[in-house]
Design a protein around this motif. Sequence first.
Motif, PDB file in Angstrom:
ATOM      1  N   VAL A   1       0.851  -1.186   0.000  1.00 38.63           N
ATOM      2  CA  VAL A   1       0.000   0.000   0.000  1.00 38.63           C
ATOM      3  C   VAL A   1       0.887   1.236   0.000  1.00 38.63           C
ATOM      4  O   VAL A   1       1.758   1.381   0.851  1.00 38.63           O
ATOM      5  N   SER A   2       0.676   2.130  -0.944  1.00 39.55           N
ATOM      6  CA  SER A   2       1.527   3.312  -1.065  1.00 39.55           C
ATOM      7  C   SER A   2       0.941   4.553  -0.391  1.00 39.55           C
ATOM      8  O   SER A   2       1.628   5.569  -0.266  1.00 39.55           O
ATOM      9  N   ALA A   3      -0.310   4.477   0.054  1.00 41.77           N
ATOM     10  CA  ALA A   3      -0.966   5.676   0.608  1.00 41.77           C
ATOM     11  C   ALA A   3      -0.360   6.101   1.931  1.00 41.77           C
ATOM     12  O   ALA A   3      -0.367   7.287   2.280  1.00 41.77           O
ATOM     13  N   VAL A   4       0.155   5.157   2.706  1.00 38.38           N
ATOM     14  CA  VAL A   4       0.773   5.483   3.990  1.00 38.38           C
ATOM     15  C   VAL A   4       2.204   4.985   3.980  1.00 38.38           C
ATOM     16  O   VAL A   4       2.505   3.935   3.404  1.00 38.38           O
ATOM     17  N   GLY A   5       3.077   5.743   4.619  1.00 41.41           N
ATOM     18  CA  GLY A   5       4.470   5.342   4.635  1.00 41.41           C
ATOM     19  C   GLY A   5       5.356   6.360   5.323  1.00 41.41           C
ATOM     20  O   GLY A   5       4.968   6.995   6.315  1.00 41.41           O
ATOM     21  N   PHE A   6       6.539   6.565   4.796  1.00 35.99           N
ATOM     22  CA  PHE A   6       7.580   7.384   5.427  1.00 35.99           C
ATOM     23  C   PHE A   6       7.121   8.820   5.669  1.00 35.99           C
ATOM     24  O   PHE A   6       7.399   9.406   6.716  1.00 35.99           O
ATOM     25  N   THR A   7       6.418   9.397   4.707  1.00 37.48           N
ATOM     26  CA  THR A   7       6.003  10.803   4.878  1.00 37.48           C
ATOM     27  C   THR A   7       5.013  10.956   6.020  1.00 37.48           C
ATOM     28  O   THR A   7       4.976  12.008   6.678  1.00 37.48           O
TER      29      THR A   7
ATOM     30  N   THR B   1       7.024   2.032   2.713  1.00 41.20           N
ATOM     31  CA  THR B   1       6.818   2.759   1.457  1.00 41.20           C
ATOM     32  C   THR B   1       6.968   4.258   1.687  1.00 41.20           C
ATOM     33  O   THR B   1       7.132   4.723   2.813  1.00 41.20           O
ATOM     34  N   SER B   2       6.902   5.030   0.610  1.00 44.17           N
ATOM     35  CA  SER B   2       7.135   6.469   0.708  1.00 44.17           C
ATOM     36  C   SER B   2       5.970   7.218   1.333  1.00 44.17           C
ATOM     37  O   SER B   2       6.154   8.232   1.996  1.00 44.17           O
ATOM     38  N   GLY B   3       4.746   6.729   1.129  1.00 44.96           N
ATOM     39  CA  GLY B   3       3.573   7.490   1.550  1.00 44.96           C
ATOM     40  C   GLY B   3       3.234   8.545   0.514  1.00 44.96           C
ATOM     41  O   GLY B   3       3.730   8.529  -0.618  1.00 44.96           O
ATOM     42  N   GLU B   4       2.369   9.469   0.899  1.00 42.50           N
ATOM     43  CA  GLU B   4       1.968  10.539  -0.019  1.00 42.50           C
ATOM     44  C   GLU B   4       3.162  11.427  -0.361  1.00 42.50           C
ATOM     45  O   GLU B   4       4.016  11.701   0.482  1.00 42.50           O
ATOM     46  N   LEU B   5       3.204  11.897  -1.615  1.00 40.05           N
ATOM     47  CA  LEU B   5       4.334  12.717  -2.058  1.00 40.05           C
ATOM     48  C   LEU B   5       4.208  14.128  -1.502  1.00 40.05           C
ATOM     49  O   LEU B   5       3.183  14.790  -1.696  1.00 40.05           O
ATOM     50  N   PRO B   6       5.244  14.615  -0.823  1.00 38.59           N
ATOM     51  CA  PRO B   6       5.203  15.947  -0.224  1.00 38.59           C
ATOM     52  C   PRO B   6       5.681  17.015  -1.203  1.00 38.59           C
ATOM     53  O   PRO B   6       6.384  16.704  -2.182  1.00 38.59           O
ATOM     54  N   PRO B   7       5.374  18.283  -0.957  1.00 36.96           N
ATOM     55  CA  PRO B   7       5.863  19.358  -1.823  1.00 36.96           C
ATOM     56  C   PRO B   7       7.320  19.720  -1.528  1.00 36.96           C
ATOM     57  O   PRO B   7       7.959  20.382  -2.331  1.00 36.96           O
ATOM     58  N   ASN B   8       7.826  19.299  -0.366  1.00 40.28           N
ATOM     59  CA  ASN B   8       9.182  19.678   0.050  1.00 40.28           C
ATOM     60  C   ASN B   8       9.972  18.464   0.524  1.00 40.28           C
ATOM     61  O   ASN B   8      10.346  18.354   1.702  1.00 40.28           O
ATOM     62  N   PRO B   9      10.255  17.494  -0.359  1.00 39.60           N
ATOM     63  CA  PRO B   9      10.911  16.253   0.076  1.00 39.60           C
ATOM     64  C   PRO B   9      12.301  16.471   0.669  1.00 39.60           C
ATOM     65  O   PRO B   9      12.658  15.822   1.650  1.00 39.60           O
ATOM     66  N   ALA B  10      13.104  17.353   0.089  1.00 38.90           N
ATOM     67  CA  ALA B  10      14.460  17.559   0.603  1.00 38.90           C
ATOM     68  C   ALA B  10      14.433  18.073   2.029  1.00 38.90           C
ATOM     69  O   ALA B  10      15.235  17.644   2.884  1.00 38.90           O
ATOM     70  N   GLU B  11      13.509  18.994   2.347  1.00 33.05           N
ATOM     71  CA  GLU B  11      13.418  19.536   3.700  1.00 33.05           C
ATOM     72  C   GLU B  11      12.993  18.457   4.686  1.00 33.05           C
ATOM     73  O   GLU B  11      13.504  18.394   5.820  1.00 33.05           O
ATOM     74  N   LEU B  12      12.051  17.602   4.309  1.00 29.62           N
ATOM     75  CA  LEU B  12      11.605  16.536   5.200  1.00 29.62           C
ATOM     76  C   LEU B  12      12.735  15.545   5.476  1.00 29.62           C
ATOM     77  O   LEU B  12      12.932  15.110   6.614  1.00 29.62           O
ATOM     78  N   LEU B  13      13.477  15.181   4.443  1.00 33.41           N
ATOM     79  CA  LEU B  13      14.574  14.228   4.619  1.00 33.41           C
ATOM     80  C   LEU B  13      15.729  14.809   5.419  1.00 33.41           C
ATOM     81  O   LEU B  13      16.488  14.065   6.054  1.00 33.41           O
ATOM     82  N   ALA B  14      15.873  16.114   5.398  1.00 32.35           N
ATOM     83  CA  ALA B  14      16.942  16.769   6.165  1.00 32.35           C
ATOM     84  C   ALA B  14      16.551  17.029   7.609  1.00 32.35           C
ATOM     85  O   ALA B  14      17.373  17.482   8.408  1.00 32.35           O
ATOM     86  N   SER B  15      15.309  16.739   7.981  1.00 30.46           N
ATOM     87  CA  SER B  15      14.830  17.036   9.336  1.00 30.46           C
ATOM     88  C   SER B  15      15.394  16.061  10.354  1.00 30.46           C
ATOM     89  O   SER B  15      15.815  14.942  10.027  1.00 30.46           O
ATOM     90  N   ASP B  16      15.372  16.470  11.615  1.00 35.47           N
ATOM     91  CA  ASP B  16      15.823  15.601  12.701  1.00 35.47           C
ATOM     92  C   ASP B  16      14.909  14.397  12.849  1.00 35.47           C
ATOM     93  O   ASP B  16      15.362  13.310  13.231  1.00 35.47           O
ATOM     94  N   ARG B  17      13.640  14.572  12.543  1.00 34.06           N
ATOM     95  CA  ARG B  17      12.702  13.465  12.676  1.00 34.06           C
ATOM     96  C   ARG B  17      13.042  12.341  11.695  1.00 34.06           C
ATOM     97  O   ARG B  17      12.865  11.158  12.023  1.00 34.06           O
TER      98      ARG B  17
END
Length: 481
Positions: free
Chosen positions: A327-333, A358-374
């Motif tokens: 299922v791709s609807a829920v995941g990392f994002t 899986t990745s989950g829903e595609l965000p508008p700011n993937p680089a910022e999310l991946l660079a976060s502490d979370r």
Amino acid sequence: MSDDLPEIATAEPNRRPVAELLNVARRSWWILACCALGVAVIGLATSLAQQPEYESTATLYVTSGSDPNTQSAYQGSQAAQQRVASYVELVQSDAILTSALRDGAIGLTTDEARARLTASATPDTVLVTVSATDTEPVRARALTSAVAQAMTEYIETLEQPSGGGDSLAKLTVVSSASPSEQVAPKVPRDVAVALLLGLLVGLLVVYLRERFDVVVRNTSNVPPVVGAPVLGTVPHETELSEGGTINFAAGATSGAAESYRRLRTNLAFSDVDHPPRIVLVTSAGPGEGKTTTALNLAASIADGGDRVVIVDGDLRRPEVATRTGRVSAVGFTNYLRGDTGMAELVQPSGYLNLDVLTSGELPPNPAELLASDRAAEGIRELADRYDYVIIDSPPVLPVTDAAVTARCVDGVLLVVRAGATKAPDLVDAVDMLRAAKTKILGLVLNRVRGAYGSYRYTGYGTKTDIQVNTPADQPTLRANA
């Protein structure tokens, strides 16, 4: 390190130019074959298109006559040898040719006859050879005979003393004009020469192709400046491009299965003191096989008994959910946004010891999310729960996602598609990762033709299909190249 550890190919410059040239010629045998065959065909066609030429030869003997200054037979022989070179030059003189053409009724002009005639002298002898070549065998023999006769008559007159008496030298025909034999074209010789010339042209083409080709095709032409070992070479197999992960069950001995097992082993020994457990898989550009490599590497590690989770860190063009049937609807994002905990998002793959995030829903700011502490916290949480975390990341050059995600991992595997990845792009990708203080574990060459892993091990098992060894009610992992 023990002697039985797997050998890891490194991208050092080859110090055996002769062996490397032979390897290049072996890899590019089809270029050599095409060039040799092409030039040989041209040579054959050219040879067959030529009008046949025939040659007739006569031999004349020079003797020195009653020269008052000649005191012995030896001196006479020496005088005859001194005259030979002059007589060779006389063969194509106007006097000889005019006389030969007049008496022989051959039907050639003086210039045409001169172009067809050759003369030579055998060293340290008094023999003169006269040859005529023509497209008509009868005319070639007639011209040779007429010139030989004209030479004997002219020399006798030329060497006549001014006060009268016997000639000081004379020519005698000791071998009359032979029946004309075809001397051109010589088809076997012409084809052999053309074949050799074609091979030389092929070698030049191969050298220039290897010298100026910027595409990485095998381990030998990985740019030395990359400075990273080649941990694995995956053979070019149709099954990989058609879908499905490799069957790593006991007895599976396909070339691809052996290659990924070898990659798994080399990865484990890439840093013996601190074995990498969180590995990011990326490539310089898109379409180079990073997702295929990530999935099959994860499956091979899981087959070894370790618990593995594969994370789709490509939040722009995710592939893991599609290929694994999850299922791709829920995941990392969802985790990155704080919607829920990581444990609720991980899905079983249907493959023993292997789970999928899986990745989950595609965000508008993937680089910022991946660079976060979370993001870093989530990856560490997965590392606490699993033996290995394999992260599929976007390519390095188009976006910065891989570089920012790499700060959370133990090292990076850089996938290179043989015959497609350009060396300058590979160097740029390595430079970008190093600028981000990233540890590059090594390279994986994908779709290598003639790779070590492409050979079957006869007697140790049978060739198996590319599929997942899972229950029938479980979805199949897909790993399209």
